[in-house]
Design a protein around this motif. Structure first.
Motif, mmCIF file in Angstrom:
data_model
loop_
_atom_site.group_PDB
_atom_site.id
_atom_site.type_symbol
_atom_site.label_atom_id
_atom_site.label_comp_id
_atom_site.label_asym_id
_atom_site.label_seq_id
_atom_site.Cartn_x
_atom_site.Cartn_y
_atom_site.Cartn_z
ATOM 1 N N ALA A 43 0.851 -1.198 0.000
ATOM 2 C CA ALA A 43 0.000 0.000 0.000
ATOM 3 C C ALA A 43 0.887 1.248 0.000
ATOM 4 O O ALA A 43 0.663 2.194 -0.755
ATOM 5 C CB ALA A 43 -0.901 -0.018 1.226
ATOM 6 N N LYS A 44 1.946 1.219 0.803
ATOM 7 C CA LYS A 44 2.862 2.368 0.898
ATOM 8 C C LYS A 44 3.625 2.564 -0.426
ATOM 9 O O LYS A 44 3.678 3.670 -0.963
ATOM 10 C CB LYS A 44 3.827 2.113 2.059
ATOM 11 N N PHE A 45 4.180 1.466 -0.959
ATOM 12 C CA PHE A 45 4.969 1.583 -2.198
ATOM 13 C C PHE A 45 4.095 2.038 -3.377
ATOM 14 O O PHE A 45 4.551 2.762 -4.247
ATOM 15 C CB PHE A 45 5.639 0.251 -2.548
ATOM 16 N N GLU A 46 2.853 1.587 -3.385
ATOM 17 C CA GLU A 46 1.948 2.005 -4.469
ATOM 18 C C GLU A 46 1.745 3.514 -4.416
ATOM 19 O O GLU A 46 1.824 4.215 -5.420
ATOM 20 C CB GLU A 46 0.607 1.289 -4.355
ATOM 21 N N GLN A 47 1.506 3.984 -3.212
ATOM 22 C CA GLN A 47 1.285 5.421 -3.024
ATOM 23 C C GLN A 47 2.508 6.224 -3.463
ATOM 24 O O GLN A 47 2.386 7.296 -4.043
ATOM 25 C CB GLN A 47 1.023 5.665 -1.542
ATOM 26 N N GLU A 48 3.678 5.654 -3.205
ATOM 27 C CA GLU A 48 4.921 6.370 -3.528
ATOM 28 C C GLU A 48 5.432 6.060 -4.934
ATOM 29 O O GLU A 48 6.515 6.501 -5.305
ATOM 30 C CB GLU A 48 5.988 6.017 -2.475
ATOM 31 N N GLY A 49 4.691 5.256 -5.695
ATOM 32 C CA GLY A 49 5.081 4.921 -7.066
ATOM 33 C C GLY A 49 6.405 4.171 -7.154
ATOM 34 O O GLY A 49 7.201 4.386 -8.059
ATOM 35 N N ARG A 50 6.634 3.230 -6.221
ATOM 36 C CA ARG A 50 7.948 2.569 -6.165
ATOM 37 C C ARG A 50 7.926 1.113 -6.633
ATOM 38 O O ARG A 50 8.908 0.396 -6.468
ATOM 39 C CB ARG A 50 8.481 2.656 -4.732
ATOM 40 N N ILE A 51 6.797 0.672 -7.187
ATOM 41 C CA ILE A 51 6.757 -0.731 -7.647
ATOM 42 C C ILE A 51 7.257 -0.779 -9.088
ATOM 43 O O ILE A 51 6.760 -0.061 -9.953
ATOM 44 C CB ILE A 51 5.337 -1.305 -7.479
ATOM 45 N N LEU A 52 8.259 -1.609 -9.337
ATOM 46 C CA LEU A 52 8.923 -1.596 -10.649
ATOM 47 C C LEU A 52 8.158 -2.387 -11.708
ATOM 48 O O LEU A 52 8.165 -2.044 -12.876
ATOM 49 C CB LEU A 52 10.348 -2.156 -10.533
ATOM 50 N N HIS A 53 7.561 -3.492 -11.338
ATOM 51 C CA HIS A 53 6.806 -4.297 -12.303
ATOM 52 C C HIS A 53 5.896 -5.273 -11.558
ATOM 53 O O HIS A 53 6.052 -5.453 -10.335
ATOM 54 C CB HIS A 53 7.752 -5.082 -13.232
ATOM 55 N N ARG A 54 4.997 -5.905 -12.328
ATOM 56 C CA ARG A 54 4.134 -6.913 -11.716
ATOM 57 C C ARG A 54 4.243 -8.235 -12.472
ATOM 58 O O ARG A 54 3.249 -8.877 -12.793
ATOM 59 C CB ARG A 54 2.685 -6.415 -11.646
ATOM 60 N N ASP A 55 5.480 -8.591 -12.750
ATOM 61 C CA ASP A 55 5.743 -9.884 -13.394
ATOM 62 C C ASP A 55 5.823 -10.925 -12.270
ATOM 63 O O ASP A 55 6.865 -11.111 -11.640
ATOM 64 C CB ASP A 55 7.078 -9.788 -14.174
ATOM 65 N N TRP A 56 4.679 -11.574 -12.031
ATOM 66 C CA TRP A 56 4.558 -12.416 -10.828
ATOM 67 C C TRP A 56 5.590 -13.538 -10.782
ATOM 68 O O TRP A 56 5.966 -13.994 -9.712
ATOM 69 C CB TRP A 56 3.151 -13.005 -10.706
ATOM 70 N N ARG A 57 6.059 -14.007 -11.946
ATOM 71 C CA ARG A 57 7.080 -15.070 -11.948
ATOM 72 C C ARG A 57 8.323 -14.635 -11.177
ATOM 73 O O ARG A 57 9.061 -15.445 -10.651
ATOM 74 C CB ARG A 57 7.525 -15.363 -13.389
ATOM 75 N N ARG A 58 8.555 -13.320 -11.163
ATOM 76 C CA ARG A 58 9.768 -12.801 -10.527
ATOM 77 C C ARG A 58 9.513 -12.387 -9.075
ATOM 78 O O ARG A 58 10.412 -11.892 -8.407
ATOM 79 C CB ARG A 58 10.302 -11.637 -11.358
ATOM 80 N N TYR A 59 8.304 -12.608 -8.579
ATOM 81 C CA TYR A 59 7.979 -12.274 -7.190
ATOM 82 C C TYR A 59 8.320 -13.461 -6.276
ATOM 83 O O TYR A 59 7.459 -14.001 -5.583
ATOM 84 C CB TYR A 59 6.500 -11.903 -7.069
ATOM 85 N N THR A 60 9.573 -13.839 -6.273
ATOM 86 C CA THR A 60 9.973 -15.012 -5.482
ATOM 87 C C THR A 60 10.694 -14.618 -4.198
ATOM 88 O O THR A 60 11.047 -15.480 -3.402
ATOM 89 C CB THR A 60 10.960 -15.874 -6.292
ATOM 90 N N THR A 61 10.995 -13.344 -4.008
ATOM 91 C CA THR A 61 11.840 -12.786 -2.944
ATOM 92 C C THR A 61 13.333 -12.956 -3.233
ATOM 93 O O THR A 61 14.167 -12.682 -2.383
ATOM 94 C CB THR A 61 11.530 -13.318 -1.505
ATOM 95 N N ALA A 62 13.657 -13.450 -4.429
ATOM 96 C CA ALA A 62 15.075 -13.526 -4.825
ATOM 97 C C ALA A 62 15.425 -12.391 -5.789
ATOM 98 O O ALA A 62 16.561 -12.272 -6.215
ATOM 99 C CB ALA A 62 15.364 -14.872 -5.477
ATOM 100 N N GLU A 63 14.428 -11.573 -6.161
ATOM 101 C CA GLU A 63 14.663 -10.498 -7.129
ATOM 102 C C GLU A 63 14.058 -9.193 -6.624
ATOM 103 O O GLU A 63 12.967 -9.193 -6.037
ATOM 104 C CB GLU A 63 13.950 -10.828 -8.445
ATOM 105 N N VAL A 64 14.727 -8.103 -6.905
ATOM 106 C CA VAL A 64 14.209 -6.795 -6.479
ATOM 107 C C VAL A 64 13.082 -6.361 -7.426
ATOM 108 O O VAL A 64 13.284 -6.304 -8.638
ATOM 109 C CB VAL A 64 15.330 -5.722 -6.509
ATOM 110 N N CYS A 65 11.915 -6.073 -6.866
ATOM 111 C CA CYS A 65 10.758 -5.676 -7.685
ATOM 112 C C CYS A 65 10.274 -4.270 -7.315
ATOM 113 O O CYS A 65 9.204 -3.863 -7.711
ATOM 114 C CB CYS A 65 9.600 -6.653 -7.480
#
Ligand code: B12
Ligand code: SF4
Length: 423
Positions: free
Chosen positions: A335-357
């Motif tokens: 919620a905070k990052f969305e407000q601050e426009g800090r989310i880089l992408h929504r490629d869920w395959r890369r949402y493993t916690t091993a990659e910076v998103c």
């Protein structure tokens, strides 16, 4: 009338830095327990077996726990729907991505399956009136209705690492009353702590043909009286177990150790005396510590991460698991990052916690990625991961030898053979 049900757990990308082993999934065995007995169920955990599309079921139950399972889940749904088989999707990732997944399946189930809820869905399906959505979100079934999971659906031979049988998963409670910033559990569980009746928990634990368990309760730090009762009830079973954090209290830790606690995942978020003392107390009670370390919160820069890794080595945790902060849906941090426009992408395959998103505050994304690699590399430089795991493993063997529950591998294999399970 009977029905053929394919229960499917889509493959996910494991974190490359972790030792490659697979634990038996827990959501699906709980789902299977809620399927009426007369139906035929075939379970595939795609992490360990491939799907057999030649076997055509009457319905597919897709169970997804992680965001990174979503893309593969959609592919599987498309494949079955192309063959005319309806697909029902449920599980944690379904709840977190309900709108998105609804476009790819016939029916979305939000919530928990017990108390006849899944049976109702299957009855609808049999009668050709499957609804697009079954919404039990935050409308929890009575906790007494959570019975023993159906572990017989698992292909047991797949959950073995170097000859060692993996732990079985079990839970004594649902929900979590806390609301930590990177976590979706408060959203999912409604911040209501829901302990199961202890006699049902003990019945389930006693029936598991495995001496080593993982208590997947979100937190064993929510209610002192209850954890003391739980540990007292567990003690006679002599099981050995891993868990998420346990209340940091001498009476509780003594009871946990006596009940067979082998090691805990302990969040290490700073280099404070509080953490140092907590780890020391766990170790003083003979409980191992795997540090769960989140990298990338706003208070961290590269030097902070270096100090954190030095600290982990200094306080001598047994293992460490590093994760990059990840903006999973329905978490306070997102919620905070969305407000601050800090989310880089929504490629869920890369949402493993091993990659910076996301865009970190005090580092570039590349710097954080490099510090993540640094953390794994540095922590395991002198004592590599397999050696640390072997040490932790030898601790459980020692505990089992002390209370006579240790079964040497050959003996266990013989017992299984005698029981005809390997045929
Ligand atoms: C146990 C657990 C694990 C275990 C899973 C072991 C396994 N093989 O299953 C382990 C420790 C391996 C694990 C790992 C991770 N986990 Co985890 N984990 C959990 C935890 C604590 C409990 C899940 C569980 O078993 N619940 C009990 C079961 C019974 O409940 P359930 O799955 O919800 O199932 C019920 C319903 O959903 C429904 N249902 C389920 N499937 C289906 C299907 C159908 C068709 C229907 C109708 C219904 C239905 O019925 C069930 C019974 O009522 C959850 C938190 C939580 N409260 O859920 C986090 C959670 C799922 N994990 C999470 C995370 C972040 C991770 C990691 C990425 C963390 C990390 N960096 O290490 C890693 C994965 C790393 C990787 N890529 O390899 C996040 C998910 C974030 C996300 N959106 O992806 C969660 C939500 C916690 C959080 N921090 O917010 N995890
Ligand atoms: S991180 Fe653990 S304690 Fe915090 S809200 Fe999530 S499950 Fe609860």
């Amino acid at each position: 009338m009977s029905m053929r049900i394919a229960l499917v757990y889509p493959k996910w990308n494991k974190i490359p830095e972790q030792t490659e082993f697979h634990l038996p999934p827990h959501g699906p065995v709980c789902v299977a327990a809620a399927i009426p007995e007369q139906y035929e169920v075939r379970f595939t955990d795609e992490n360990v077996d491939s799907l057999d599309y030649d076997w055509t079921p009457d319905v597919v139950l897709l169970s997804m726990m992680l965001t990174c399972q979503l893309p593969r889940g959609k592919e599987i749904a498309a494949e079955y729907r192309r063959r005319g088989v309806p697909v029902v999707s449920g599980g944690i990732a379904t709840m977190l991505h309900a709108e998105e997944i609804a476009e790819h399946v016939d029916s979305v189930f939000l919530g928990e399956v017990e108390d006849g809820r899944l049976a109702g869905v299957l009855a609808d399906c049999r009668q050709g009136r499957l609804q697009a959505q079954y919404n039990y979100f935050h409308d929890f079934p009575p906790i007494e209705s959570v019975g023993p999971a159906r572990r017989d659906i698992l292909n047991r031979s797949r959950y073995v690492y170097r000859g060692v049988k993996m732990v079985d998963l079990v839970h004594a409670s649902r929900g979590c009353r806390f609301n930590c910033f990177p976590c979706a559990t408060a959203y999912l569980g409604g911040r209501q702590f829901r302990p199961r009746p202890l006699d049902r928990v003990v019945e389930e634990l006693a029936g598991i043909d495995n001496n080593r368990l993982f208590m997947v309760d979100n937190s064993l730090a929510q209610d002192k009286e209850w954890v003391l009762e739980l540990f007292a009830a567990m003690k006679p079973l002599k099981k050995k177990w891993i868990s998420h954090p346990i209340l940091d209290d001498d009476e509780v830790l003594t009871a946990a150790a006596e009940a067979g606690c082998w090691y805990v995942y302990q969040a290490v978020f700073d280099t404070s005396e509080v953490i140092r003392n907590r780890v020391r107390r766990l170790k003083d009670h003979g409980i191992g510590v795997e540090a769960a370390v989140l990298l990338g919160p706003d208070n961290q820069d590269a030097d902070y991460i270096k100090r954190l890794v030095d600290f982990l080595l200094e306080i001598d945790v047994d293992m460490a698991e590093f994760s990059i902060l990840t903006p999973f849906p329905h978490t306070p941090v997102t919620a905070k990052f969305e407000q601050e426009g800090r989310i880089l992408h929504r490629d869920w395959r890369r949402y493993t916690t091993a990659e910076v998103c996301f865009q970190p505050k005090q580092m570039t994304p590349d710097e954080l990625q490099e510090m993540y690699a640094y953390a794994w590399r540095t922590f395991y430089r002198e004592v590599p991961q397999p050696l640390r795991m072997a040490r932790l493993f030898s601790e459980v063997v020692k505990k089992e030898m002390q209370d006579g529950t240790y079964i040497p591998h050959r003996q266990a294999a013989e017992r299984r053979w005698q029981a005809g399970l390997d045929r």
